[in-house]
Design an enzyme around this catalytic site. Sequence first.
Site, PDB file in Angstrom:
ATOM      1  N   HIS A 184      11.270  78.889  63.845  1.00 21.39           N
ATOM      2  CA  HIS A 184      11.584  79.557  62.584  1.00 21.39           C
ATOM      3  C   HIS A 184      11.774  81.036  62.822  1.00 21.39           C
ATOM      4  CE1 HIS A 184       7.169  79.436  62.986  1.00 21.39           C
ATOM      5  NE2 HIS A 184       7.146  80.586  62.338  1.00 21.39           N
TER       6      HIS A 184
ATOM      7  N   HIS B 251      11.448  84.644  60.741  1.00 19.73           N
ATOM      8  CA  HIS B 251      10.961  85.332  59.541  1.00 19.73           C
ATOM      9  C   HIS B 251      12.007  86.377  59.148  1.00 19.73           C
ATOM     10  CE1 HIS B 251       6.523  84.244  59.996  1.00 19.73           C
ATOM     11  NE2 HIS B 251       6.964  83.982  61.213  1.00 19.73           N
TER      12      HIS B 251
END
Length: 130
Positions: free
Chosen positions: A94, A96
């Site tokens: 992922h 951010h």
Amino acid sequence: MDDCIFCKIGAGKIPSAKVYEDERFLAFLDINPVSPGHTLLIPKKHVDNLFDIEEPLYSEMFQTAKKLSKSLTKAMGAKRVGVMVEGFLVHHAHVHLIPMNHGSDLNPANARKAEPAELTAIAEKIRKQI
Ligand code: AMP
Ligand code: ZN
């Protein structure tokens, strides 16, 4: 992966404050935002390390991040969108995306738990800019 929370979010088995979704990616708000609008962009396919994602998925993920950064900037009235990659807590790749107004905004120590209603309202605001 069965025991991966982001796989479950990507498959819609666990709710999230969704900002963007297509066949390959999902973007949703972090429940412990560093700044309002703190978004996590994930591939729906489980890969642990971001830099192990193969092409063309890897480039498509950053094209998606680019698109989202424009919506985040507008929706949150931010000057810039910072990018952070950690992955120590959740082992599903992922990125951010953090709306910022000052250089000091990109600081994981600023994280605080957000109320679900607050996340829902912010996600709606961002979706309107996509
Ligand atoms: P890291 O793996 O160090 O990049 O951190 C994982 C991030 O995922 C943290 O910022 C958490 O607040 C966030 N997080 C964990 N579970 C959820 C969830 N169910 N919904 C949204 N964000 C989450
Ligand atoms: Zn996963």
